[in-house]
Write an enzyme that holds these catalytic residues in place. Sequence first.
Site, short mmCIF file in Angstrom:
data_model
loop_
_atom_site.label_atom_id
_atom_site.label_comp_id
_atom_site.label_asym_id
_atom_site.label_seq_id
_atom_site.Cartn_x
_atom_site.Cartn_y
_atom_site.Cartn_z
N HIS A 270 0.84 -1.21 0.00
CA HIS A 270 0.00 0.00 0.00
C HIS A 270 0.88 1.27 0.00
O HIS A 270 0.58 2.25 -0.68
CB HIS A 270 -0.88 0.06 1.26
CG HIS A 270 -1.92 -1.02 1.37
ND1 HIS A 270 -1.96 -1.89 2.43
CD2 HIS A 270 -2.96 -1.35 0.57
CE1 HIS A 270 -2.99 -2.71 2.28
NE2 HIS A 270 -3.61 -2.41 1.16
N LYS B 279 -17.79 -7.13 5.88
CA LYS B 279 -16.42 -7.65 5.85
C LYS B 279 -15.84 -7.62 7.27
O LYS B 279 -15.79 -6.56 7.89
CB LYS B 279 -15.59 -6.75 4.94
CG LYS B 279 -14.69 -7.48 3.98
CD LYS B 279 -14.07 -6.46 3.04
CE LYS B 279 -12.96 -7.02 2.20
NZ LYS B 279 -12.42 -6.03 1.28
N ARG C 38 -1.42 -5.76 -8.49
CA ARG C 38 -0.32 -6.68 -8.21
C ARG C 38 -0.11 -7.63 -9.38
O ARG C 38 0.95 -7.71 -9.95
CB ARG C 38 -0.62 -7.50 -6.95
CG ARG C 38 -0.41 -6.71 -5.70
CD ARG C 38 -1.09 -7.35 -4.55
NE ARG C 38 -2.53 -7.16 -4.63
CZ ARG C 38 -3.35 -7.28 -3.64
NH1 ARG C 38 -2.91 -7.65 -2.47
NH2 ARG C 38 -4.63 -7.06 -3.78
N SER D 40 -2.75 -7.85 2.70
CA SER D 40 -3.03 -7.76 4.14
C SER D 40 -3.38 -9.14 4.67
O SER D 40 -3.03 -9.49 5.80
CB SER D 40 -4.17 -6.79 4.40
OG SER D 40 -3.83 -5.50 3.96
P1 ADP Z 1 -9.66 -3.88 -0.74
O1 ADP Z 1 -10.30 -4.63 0.39
O2 ADP Z 1 -10.44 -2.74 -1.28
O3 ADP Z 1 -9.05 -4.75 -1.82
P2 ADP Z 1 -7.01 -3.49 0.23
O4 ADP Z 1 -6.61 -2.75 1.46
O5 ADP Z 1 -6.76 -4.96 0.21
O6 ADP Z 1 -8.49 -3.14 -0.02
O7 ADP Z 1 -6.29 -2.84 -1.02
C1 ADP Z 1 -6.49 -1.51 -1.40
C2 ADP Z 1 -5.80 -1.26 -2.71
O8 ADP Z 1 -4.40 -1.46 -2.57
C3 ADP Z 1 -6.23 -2.19 -3.84
O9 ADP Z 1 -6.19 -1.46 -5.06
C4 ADP Z 1 -5.18 -3.26 -3.83
O10 ADP Z 1 -5.04 -3.84 -5.12
C5 ADP Z 1 -3.97 -2.43 -3.48
N1 ADP Z 1 -2.93 -3.25 -2.86
C6 ADP Z 1 -2.99 -4.04 -1.78
N2 ADP Z 1 -1.82 -4.68 -1.55
C7 ADP Z 1 -0.99 -4.28 -2.54
C8 ADP Z 1 0.35 -4.59 -2.93
N3 ADP Z 1 1.09 -5.47 -2.25
N4 ADP Z 1 0.86 -3.98 -4.00
C9 ADP Z 1 0.10 -3.11 -4.71
N5 ADP Z 1 -1.15 -2.79 -4.44
C10 ADP Z 1 -1.71 -3.36 -3.38
#
Ligand code: ADP
Length: 160
Positions: free
Chosen positions: A18, A42, A92, A130
Site C-alpha cells: 500500500h 467484511k 499486483r 493484508s
Molecule cells: P480492498 O479490500 O479494497 O481490496 P485493500 O486494502 O486490500 O483493499 O487494497 C487496497 C488497494 O491497494 C487495492 O487497489 C489493492 O489492489 C492495493 N494493494 C494491496 N496490496 C498491494 C500490494 N502489495 N501492492 C500493490 N497494491 C496493493
Amino acid sequence: MSKIAVYPGSFDPITYGHIDIAKRALKLFDKLIIMISVNPTKKTLFTAEERKWLVEKALEDVKNYVTVVINEELTVKKARELGATHIVRGLRAVTDFEYEFQMTTANRVLDDTIDSVFFMTDSRFSFLSSNNVKEIARFKGELDAFVPEIVKEKLKEKYL
Ligand code: ADP
C-alpha cells in the site's frame, strides 16, 4: 488548482505494498486522501480507527500531502465531496484485474467525472496482501519485509 486523489481500501493493516502505491501516486497528485473503507459485511482484524491510526503512522514522512479518512459511504460520492478527481488503486497481478475492472466500471456508471488510475506495485510486493500478512502474524512468522515496525507491533498484540 491542486490535484487530489482518493486511495480507498480496507488497509487491514497497511503493508509496504500500500505504501509503495501511495508514494507512486504522490508523484502525480498534490494530495492523497487515504480512505479507510468500512464495509459492515467484511470482518476486519483492526477497527477502522486502528487502521486509520496505523496508516497515519506508516505515512508520517509524507504527512503534509496525505490525509486519512474513514468512509462509510460510496467511494465516488465521498471522493466528490472531498474535491478529488481520481481514485487510485494498486495492481499486483492479473488476478487483481478482473475485480478492479468491475469496480471501475461500476464507479463510472455512478459518477463519470471521477476516473480511476492504477499503479503497478514494485515486484517485491506483488505477492503481498493484508491477508497473507495476517496469516504470517498468526503463526508468528517474520514480518520485517512486509510491514513497518509499528504495524508489526500492533499485529503481535492482536495475536498474543
Ligand atoms: P480492498 O479490500 O479494497 O481490496 P485493500 O486494502 O486490500 O483493499 O487494497 C487496497 C488497494 O491497494 C487495492 O487497489 C489493492 O489492489 C492495493 N494493494 C494491496 N496490496 C498491494 C500490494 N502489495 N501492492 C500493490 N497494491 C496493493
